[in-house]
Every structure is written in C-alpha cells, then in structure tokens.
Design a protein around this motif. Sequence first.
Motif, PDB file in Angstrom:
ATOM      1  N   ARG A 157      14.905  40.494  13.213  1.00 56.53           N
ATOM      2  CA  ARG A 157      15.013  39.612  14.129  1.00 56.53           C
ATOM      3  C   ARG A 157      16.458  39.066  13.803  1.00 56.53           C
ATOM      4  O   ARG A 157      17.139  38.702  14.888  1.00 56.53           O
ATOM      5  CB  ARG A 157      14.017  38.512  13.745  1.00 56.53           C
ATOM      6  N   SER A 158      17.020  39.236  12.504  1.00 56.95           N
ATOM      7  CA  SER A 158      18.290  38.626  12.306  1.00 56.95           C
ATOM      8  C   SER A 158      19.291  39.415  12.801  1.00 56.95           C
ATOM      9  O   SER A 158      20.270  39.147  13.385  1.00 56.95           O
ATOM     10  CB  SER A 158      18.578  38.318  10.870  1.00 56.95           C
TER      11      SER A 158
ATOM     12  N   ASN B   3      19.008  41.471  15.579  1.00 57.57           N
ATOM     13  CA  ASN B   3      18.849  41.352  16.893  1.00 57.57           C
ATOM     14  C   ASN B   3      19.544  40.173  17.503  1.00 57.57           C
ATOM     15  O   ASN B   3      20.364  40.197  18.532  1.00 57.57           O
ATOM     16  CB  ASN B   3      17.437  41.344  17.481  1.00 57.57           C
ATOM     17  N   LYS B   4      19.671  38.872  16.489  1.00 50.37           N
ATOM     18  CA  LYS B   4      20.191  37.764  17.090  1.00 50.37           C
ATOM     19  C   LYS B   4      21.699  37.796  16.821  1.00 50.37           C
ATOM     20  O   LYS B   4      22.443  37.550  17.704  1.00 50.37           O
ATOM     21  CB  LYS B   4      19.673  36.687  15.848  1.00 50.37           C
ATOM     22  N   ALA B   5      22.117  38.587  15.620  1.00 47.99           N
ATOM     23  CA  ALA B   5      23.529  38.976  15.462  1.00 47.99           C
ATOM     24  C   ALA B   5      24.164  39.741  16.717  1.00 47.99           C
ATOM     25  O   ALA B   5      25.210  39.648  17.193  1.00 47.99           O
ATOM     26  CB  ALA B   5      23.822  39.669  14.372  1.00 47.99           C
TER      27      ALA B   5
ATOM     28  N   ALA C 118      22.996  39.941  19.578  1.00 48.95           N
ATOM     29  CA  ALA C 118      23.078  39.203  20.920  1.00 48.95           C
ATOM     30  C   ALA C 118      24.090  38.179  21.007  1.00 48.95           C
ATOM     31  O   ALA C 118      24.967  38.253  21.887  1.00 48.95           O
ATOM     32  CB  ALA C 118      21.759  38.415  21.092  1.00 48.95           C
ATOM     33  N   GLN C 119      24.645  37.602  19.803  1.00 52.95           N
ATOM     34  CA  GLN C 119      25.751  36.937  19.735  1.00 52.95           C
ATOM     35  C   GLN C 119      27.206  37.796  20.153  1.00 52.95           C
ATOM     36  O   GLN C 119      27.999  37.265  20.632  1.00 52.95           O
ATOM     37  CB  GLN C 119      25.727  36.286  18.433  1.00 52.95           C
TER      38      GLN C 119
END
Length: 105
Positions: free
Chosen positions: A23-24, A26-28, A30-31
């Motif tokens: 999850r972390s 994927n978030k990075a 996306a940023q």
Amino acid sequence: MQQLPLLIGLGALMFFVLWWQGRSRNKAMAQFQSFQDSLVRGDRVVTTSGLRGEVREVRDETVLLEIAPGVVTEWTKLAVRERAEEPEAGAQEPVLGEPDREDHA
C-alpha cells in the motif's frame, strides 16, 4: 498442535506487513506519477543522475531538458527525480573556468 495458533498468528502478521508495504509503495508511485504529469515548460528539475536542467518540452514519455545555453537533451520522464530549488535572489551561478595549474618541472 500447540504451535498451530502461533503459526497462524505469524502468517497473519506477515500478511498484514506485506499488505501495508504494498500500500505504501502504491501511494509513493501514485505521487511520483502525479509529479511527472505536472511537469511543464520552464520547470527546473534534477534527474536521477543528478543533472540539473530546465524543461523545454514535455512529450508523452519523454521531456526535453536544456542543460546549458543552447544544449537540449532528451530524457525519459522516469529519469526526472524532482524539481530543483530556485536559487536565492541575487545569488550568482558558479562559473567553471580553467583549473589552476602549477608547473612541476
């Protein structure tokens, strides 16, 4: 049989740790994708190799960077790491010249 609850607990713990890391990540990602999509002409950027330049053109998968007056190079968007900090007002750019040479005759 006594170790079964321990194994189930360790398995659940491993599952949640891997899920959280994914999850972390994927978030990075996306940023980073958002940053790449926000690049515009005139942005001062730094590449993954540390090269600084100014964005001259943004294409689908590449950007054209001016790294020196009149020198434009093409880079993949993935190679652009971050926006460069703007120099302070009144600060001069360093000038590269001939190195001092001493005669060792």
